[in-house]
Design a protein around this motif. Sequence first.
Motif, PDB file in Angstrom:
ATOM      1  N   LEU A1067       0.637  -1.189   0.156  1.00 47.46           N
ATOM      2  CA  LEU A1067      -0.318  -0.038  -0.024  1.00 47.46           C
ATOM      3  C   LEU A1067       0.650   1.372  -0.036  1.00 47.46           C
ATOM      4  N   LEU A1068       1.740   0.936   0.725  1.00 51.15           N
ATOM      5  CA  LEU A1068       2.894   2.370   1.052  1.00 51.15           C
ATOM      6  C   LEU A1068       3.502   2.558  -0.429  1.00 51.15           C
ATOM      7  N   GLU A1069       3.584   1.347  -0.918  1.00 47.09           N
ATOM      8  CA  GLU A1069       4.548   1.801  -2.211  1.00 47.09           C
ATOM      9  C   GLU A1069       4.037   2.107  -3.280  1.00 47.09           C
ATOM     10  N   GLN A1070       3.011   2.335  -3.535  1.00 46.69           N
ATOM     11  CA  GLN A1070       1.123   2.793  -4.344  1.00 46.69           C
ATOM     12  C   GLN A1070       1.308   4.309  -3.325  1.00 46.69           C
ATOM     13  N   VAL A1071       1.574   4.662  -2.478  1.00 43.78           N
ATOM     14  CA  VAL A1071       1.117   5.449  -2.441  1.00 43.78           C
ATOM     15  C   VAL A1071      -0.176   5.614  -1.601  1.00 43.78           C
ATOM     16  N   ALA A1106       3.903  13.699  -6.829  1.00 42.10           N
ATOM     17  CA  ALA A1106       3.589  11.873  -7.752  1.00 42.10           C
ATOM     18  C   ALA A1106       2.725  11.776  -6.322  1.00 42.10           C
ATOM     19  N   ALA A1107       3.252  12.084  -5.299  1.00 44.36           N
ATOM     20  CA  ALA A1107       2.582  11.411  -3.568  1.00 44.36           C
ATOM     21  C   ALA A1107       1.512  12.578  -3.651  1.00 44.36           C
ATOM     22  N   LEU A1108       2.221  14.082  -3.642  1.00 40.26           N
ATOM     23  CA  LEU A1108       1.073  15.152  -3.219  1.00 40.26           C
ATOM     24  C   LEU A1108      -0.748  14.736  -4.585  1.00 40.26           C
ATOM     25  N   LYS A1109      -0.507  14.941  -5.464  1.00 40.25           N
ATOM     26  CA  LYS A1109      -1.042  14.468  -6.304  1.00 40.25           C
ATOM     27  C   LYS A1109      -1.859  13.357  -6.132  1.00 40.25           C
ATOM     28  N   LYS A1110      -1.260  12.122  -5.854  1.00 35.22           N
ATOM     29  CA  LYS A1110      -2.606  10.839  -5.074  1.00 35.22           C
ATOM     30  C   LYS A1110      -3.592  11.605  -3.895  1.00 35.22           C
ATOM     31  N   LEU A1111      -2.572  11.415  -2.682  1.00 34.51           N
ATOM     32  CA  LEU A1111      -3.458  11.695  -1.832  1.00 34.51           C
ATOM     33  C   LEU A1111      -4.520  13.330  -2.524  1.00 34.51           C
ATOM     34  N   HIS A1112      -3.869  13.851  -3.249  1.00 31.58           N
ATOM     35  CA  HIS A1112      -5.380  14.806  -3.896  1.00 31.58           C
ATOM     36  C   HIS A1112      -6.383  13.586  -4.164  1.00 31.58           C
ATOM     37  N   GLU A1113      -5.870  13.019  -4.938  1.00 28.04           N
ATOM     38  CA  GLU A1113      -6.963  12.097  -5.423  1.00 28.04           C
ATOM     39  C   GLU A1113      -7.669  11.495  -3.970  1.00 28.04           C
ATOM     40  N   ASP A1114      -7.094  10.965  -3.690  1.00 25.86           N
ATOM     41  CA  ASP A1114      -7.367   9.387  -2.598  1.00 25.86           C
ATOM     42  C   ASP A1114      -8.683  10.356  -1.421  1.00 25.86           C
ATOM     43  N   PHE A1115      -8.449  11.684  -0.608  1.00 20.52           N
ATOM     44  CA  PHE A1115      -8.615  11.835   0.179  1.00 20.52           C
ATOM     45  C   PHE A1115      -9.595  13.345  -0.307  1.00 20.52           C
ATOM     46  N   LEU A1116     -10.416  13.516  -2.276  1.00 23.80           N
ATOM     47  CA  LEU A1116     -11.447  14.131  -2.640  1.00 23.80           C
ATOM     48  C   LEU A1116     -10.580  15.608  -2.044  1.00 23.80           C
ATOM     49  N   VAL A1286       4.876  16.099   3.057  1.00 22.73           N
ATOM     50  CA  VAL A1286       3.644  16.311   1.792  1.00 22.73           C
ATOM     51  C   VAL A1286       2.977  16.164   2.749  1.00 22.73           C
ATOM     52  N   ILE A1287       1.980  16.212   3.869  1.00 23.80           N
ATOM     53  CA  ILE A1287       1.270  16.030   4.120  1.00 23.80           C
ATOM     54  C   ILE A1287       0.650  17.454   4.552  1.00 23.80           C
ATOM     55  N   GLY A1288       1.479  17.817   5.111  1.00 24.40           N
ATOM     56  CA  GLY A1288       2.059  18.812   5.694  1.00 24.40           C
ATOM     57  C   GLY A1288       1.431  20.358   4.367  1.00 24.40           C
ATOM     58  N   LEU A1289       1.948  20.031   2.858  1.00 23.42           N
ATOM     59  CA  LEU A1289       1.665  20.669   1.985  1.00 23.42           C
ATOM     60  C   LEU A1289       0.680  20.503   1.836  1.00 23.42           C
ATOM     61  N   ILE A1290       0.137  20.093   1.251  1.00 26.49           N
ATOM     62  CA  ILE A1290      -2.047  19.024   1.338  1.00 26.49           C
ATOM     63  C   ILE A1290      -2.684  20.165   2.272  1.00 26.49           C
ATOM     64  N   GLY A1320      12.849  17.436  -2.928  1.00 23.09           N
ATOM     65  CA  GLY A1320      11.456  17.071  -3.117  1.00 23.09           C
ATOM     66  C   GLY A1320      10.239  18.684  -2.907  1.00 23.09           C
ATOM     67  N   LEU A1321      10.882  19.485  -2.049  1.00 21.27           N
ATOM     68  CA  LEU A1321      10.706  21.073  -1.926  1.00 21.27           C
ATOM     69  C   LEU A1321      10.739  21.966  -2.979  1.00 21.27           C
ATOM     70  N   LEU A1322      12.163  21.172  -3.720  1.00 19.70           N
ATOM     71  CA  LEU A1322      12.209  22.386  -4.882  1.00 19.70           C
ATOM     72  C   LEU A1322      11.921  21.034  -6.047  1.00 19.70           C
ATOM     73  N   ALA A1323      11.057  20.156  -6.402  1.00 20.97           N
ATOM     74  CA  ALA A1323      10.279  20.230  -6.795  1.00 20.97           C
ATOM     75  C   ALA A1323       8.658  20.561  -6.927  1.00 20.97           C
ATOM     76  N   VAL A1324       8.539  20.733  -6.244  1.00 23.11           N
ATOM     77  CA  VAL A1324       6.905  20.920  -5.283  1.00 23.11           C
ATOM     78  C   VAL A1324       7.290  22.113  -6.011  1.00 23.11           C
TER      79      VAL A1324
END
Length: 1436
Positions: A1067-1071, A1106-1116, A1286-1290, A1320-1324
């Motif tokens: 599960l964690l590998e697939q975010v 990618a993780a940030l986008k996935k969280l947006h999608e999973d948590f609506l 990542v969670i702090g960002l979202i 990561g922060l630079l990429a974001v």
Amino acid sequence: MYFLTGWPRRLLCPLRSEEEPFQIQPSSQRFYFALVSETQISIWFSRPSVLIVSYIESVKAAAQFGIYQKAEWKPDDSMIAVATAKGYILLFDVLGGGDERNLYEPVYPKGSPRVKVTPGYKEEQCAPALSLEMKKPVDLEAPITSLQSLQENLLVCTADGYLHVLHWDGQGSNGRKAICLSTIPLSLDLQSARAGPSLDLEGVYIRCMEYCVTLDGFAVVLSDGRLGFITPLSNTIIADLQGVWAADVSDGTCVAVNNKYRLMAFGCASGSVLVYMIDTTTGSMQLSHKLELTPKHYPDIYNKTGAVKVICWSPDCSVAMVTWECGGLSLWSVFGAHLICTLGEDFAHRSDGTKKEPLRISSMSWGAEGYHLWVLPSNQARRRKEEHSMEEDSPPHPFLRAGILQFHFIKSALTVNPCTSNQEHVLLHGEDRLYLTCGDPTQIHSTSDAHPRAHLHPHDGSPLHQPAHPDSSLSQGLSTLLGHKHWHVVQIHSTYLESNWPIRFAAIDTAGQCMAVAGRRGFAHYSLFTRKWKLFGNITQNMTVTGGLAWWNDFVVVACYNFTDQQEQLRLYQRSSNLDNAFASVTKLHADTLLLNVFRDMIILFRADCSICLYSIEKRNEGINQSASVELLQEVSMSRYIPHPALVVSVTLTSVRTETGITLKAPQQACTAESIMLNLAGQLIMLQRDRSGPQVREKETPAINKKLLPFSPPVVLAQCVENVWTTCRSNKKKRHLLEALWLSCGEAGMKVWLPLFPRDHRKPHSFLSRRIMLPFHINIYPLAVLFEDALVLGATNETVLYDGLQGSSEPLEALFPYCTVERTSQIYLHHILRQLLVRNLGEQALMLAQSCASLPYFPHVMELMVHVVLEEEATSREPIPDPLLPTVAKFITEFPLFLQTIVHCARKTEYALWNYLFAAVGNPKDLFEECLMAQDLDTAASYLIILQNMEVPAVSRQHATLLFNTALEKGKWDLCRHMIRFLKAIGSGEMDTPPPTPSTQEPSSTGAFEFFRNRSISLSQSADSISTGKFNLQKTFSMPTGSSAKGADCAENMYIDMMLWRHARHLLEQVRLRDLGCFSAQLGFELIGWLCRERNRVARVEDFVAALKKLHEDFLWPFPVIPVGSLSSPLKNGRCRPVLSTQLLKSQSADSLLNSDMDTAPPLAVPINHTWTDSLGQRSKDTDTASSAHSNPNPPQTYDAFLSLVTNKVEEYSIGSATDLTETSSMVDGDWMMVDENSSTLSLSQAELEHISMELANKGPHKSQVQLRYLLHVFMEAGCLEWCVVIGLILRDTNVIKQVISFLDNPEVPAETVQSIRKGLLAVDAWASSDSLGYKPFLNLIQPQLQHLMESTSEQVQPEAFQPATQSSKLSGPEGLGGAAAPRAEDSRGGAAPLGLALPTLEPAGGYNRAPSEGCPSEQSEVQGDEEGTYDCTLS
């Protein structure tokens, strides 16, 4: 058919007498009953049940004649004959009372409406005054054994072997003839009878005799126990008599004949009743069937009943009541279906289990129309009671006086008025009320069936029309009304009942909303829409209903005799107009009508001259009132085939036909009346239209001629038929069921005459018949057939025990339980499918089953079919040459529910039969794998239990592991918990008892989990109580829970842990953080402990964007947006307070902001302790206030939050755009409300309000926020800093980012983590600049921290950073920056977060120290607290 109801009523004889009545004899109409005791004869009236006159013999005459023995009425009720012990016949004239005509009459109060409007209102309801006058006695000089009235003659059998014929009015010897029994030739059949007597009758006399009108002969029981039938050869009764006798019977005791069905019931000393019929070809006596108690249902008593004492056929000849020497009553239908017996169950036992003495009966008789059974209890029982009371020296009770018991019955309307057989309602009628199964019109067509009783208040002014689309919703309505057992009881109008008792006919319309009843004269009808009766306005009611009544649309169709015109008529009355002959449409008839029925727009009449008439009906609109016109279509004479008109039980028009034109392509014209079904004394006869002549093409035929095709000669379809059901509806999807003919055949069960259709419009095989008769047994007596629903409706007697006065003073009624009648229904489809499969008609069975596959109980039908065949074949003692089970198994594989059916059936049968079952259906391992492939995990779990019983443990474990992994992947948590338990039990050898089916809703989980489920938390606790609660919780967690229940050294637990770890890694590998949280919550998985171990392995974030986008999608969670024009600065307006802007940006919750500014919020009583942030040093005051974690809670309300698992709950948040605020955030949070209420307090400007709304739009669902905050806490505890970022960002929470970056200075944080976060922060930042500008304002806010990070990472390359993580666990909490998270997380590995994300409910202010699991937001309870924000939790 007939059902016992209530308690029996006791009628006490008002005259004190030492004598007991021992015989009761009804008059021909059953309005009067003669009771005979030793020296007196009494006459009782039926309604009211009162004694009218009693004749007591003088002592001198009694000595001369001897005691009375038997009585018989003259057919016109004007005389009674009494036989005495010394061979005399005493004839009594029954005389009217002269001037005082009435003994009892009704008294009405002055000015009562009935007195005014009812001329002759008294006559109908009065008990007449009668007197008895003895005429000259006739001496027969031998003991008299039997009396039988026959037109103007009285037949008397004497013990010297003679049969005397007396004239009722003849005096002396001229009115008398005697025939010697030995001169009557008796043989086995009438052909051999002419060769002379074949039975030696010397010294034999007739013990019991009864005349049968329709057979024109006498059924006799001879003194040596043989049974016979004597018939006259010529028209005169006394001329040449000859007879036949029944072979192999020599223990006959009594006889009763059934005129309607031409049956003779002989009671035997063995306790069984033999029912004979006369073979029409040879004239011999043939045994039709037996009425006897079965050892299966009455094991204690079936062979101990003694001889049969009395047999009584009901007035409509549809049931027989039997009593034995040892007592008891038993009721059978005409062809042997057993209905009631008082020798078993509650009738025979008291509530404490002791046996009752059965009631012994000396004589009994049915009352008018069969509503009552008049019973004379035997005197021995009463004498024993009297002796008992003498011993106790107590005064004799009133109930010890001589009396009559009256049992009350309700009966099906089909018994006398079989026209309701094409409807789907059960209608029963009692003496004064109707019972029907249909519900309220408001119910049938509404979706809710919440109120099973149909006594709802009707809508005012409900229309008098049919409900909208009656046909379309009728069947569904009936299906919904099957669930409850209550009847709709309609009381018959007392005015009508008083003057027209007894009710003879009752009918109901097809929609089940209108009823009609007919008594002695006239009729009345009732509507469920209005809840009102309609009676004739003109009370004289100059007609009586003779042939029954039926409904046609809105009209009552009545076949009646008109007294004024003295002729038979067919009348139609409109339901909505007043009940008056002025509104009736009248057609004159030429002969008496015996039966009437309606089919579509046709009426069929059967007349006394044995002819059948068909009429067409049409509606005519004449102004306001509708009327109907009736036109004769056809007459068919049946006198060649019907020996006596009274033998016809029912006549029906149907669309059923046998001819070869049946194909699937051209469904038969269900609208046309194709054939006539006639039930002739139990033989079902069919007359079809004769199409053998030259056929004109239908287009050229005028409509009228089409109906006038002649009928071909009759064909006998079936024997022993009691009822016939057919329908005039058509449904192309269910043609098998709707074009079939359903028969009820007594003890033989039911039969269905099923049409066979060629498949796929192929040409029918020439050798296949077009229809097939299939018999099947059901456990209820059928009263109606629901054609489309494949159900039979019936009724059954239930009993309620009454513990009244115990001991000697117990009244006789308390010997009987209280009887009620309950509705029942039964599925018959599996019987038919099985019968078709037995006959190799699998194709037909498949077509029939597919047409019914949408029925809700279809899976149950399949299970029943497998179960019945399996039980029969697997338990058979002899080998079965052609077993059916493989065929049934192959048949069921055609349906998707095959796998469930087999496993459910196996789980419900004993283990010994499993091998036989799976030999036919296939290996359970293969079936298990099929379930997995079909993703049917619950069924697979059931197969696992089968495998565990049939295979070695290694195989069970292998399959259980497969299922466990699949269940984990699919998120079936309930099933996962069961599988954990199952796997542990396999390992520890605890599998003596198989685990319960996984489909159960009760989750059986581990200790900590149970603890959470049963806990309630109050949100207004003080901090002290909370901290102690935290301490207790900690102890609970530290117990070995979850997957380590047996200790770490247990191999099974290790095995399960490995699987859980593997799934978490996956599960964690697939975010899939949301799934990970649910997994942890539901299975009590130690998420923090596991993350600590995986901190530098799988718990890394490779791609922040990618993780940030996935969280947006999973948590609506909506991507942040910013208003146009605000890109340069989030707040250009200088008037906006700086505090407001920082609050809005830092805490993503408008509630907390507004709450913190509200004057009404009371301050917290106790300062709240900080949690892991304590070790990092106190944050500044304004940060605290800015964070929603420390805002004041709402006014102190207490919420009891019960954390219960609600499985399979669908995500209830709508997936909408970022601005879909009203849907996505729960109104309990009160976001908009709070803004509304407090806008005046805050006096915000328009721009500020716009800004607030924008921020709210950028926020995701409350539930998601709680889940994210909880996950943030978990990752913090475990030291997974990349995920925290990542969670702090979202969440766009600056405090989180600040905190993490301050952690990074700690030398224990690995350098690659620091590098990863920096990259990561630079990429974001790069991604935000190009794709998601909404993140830019937030990134600008945390610019100082980012700058600090860039600088520090360039300097930091220290070897200490690479120390093993385990060492850090030695650090105590406040010692180092990282110490707060990692070490404590390691400590709590035993049971951290057993519930994880269980619940989105409790969100108090974040300062509460709470276990991580409390904030867990799985898809469950929706009781949400009033707060959101950061959640500071610990397990210290």
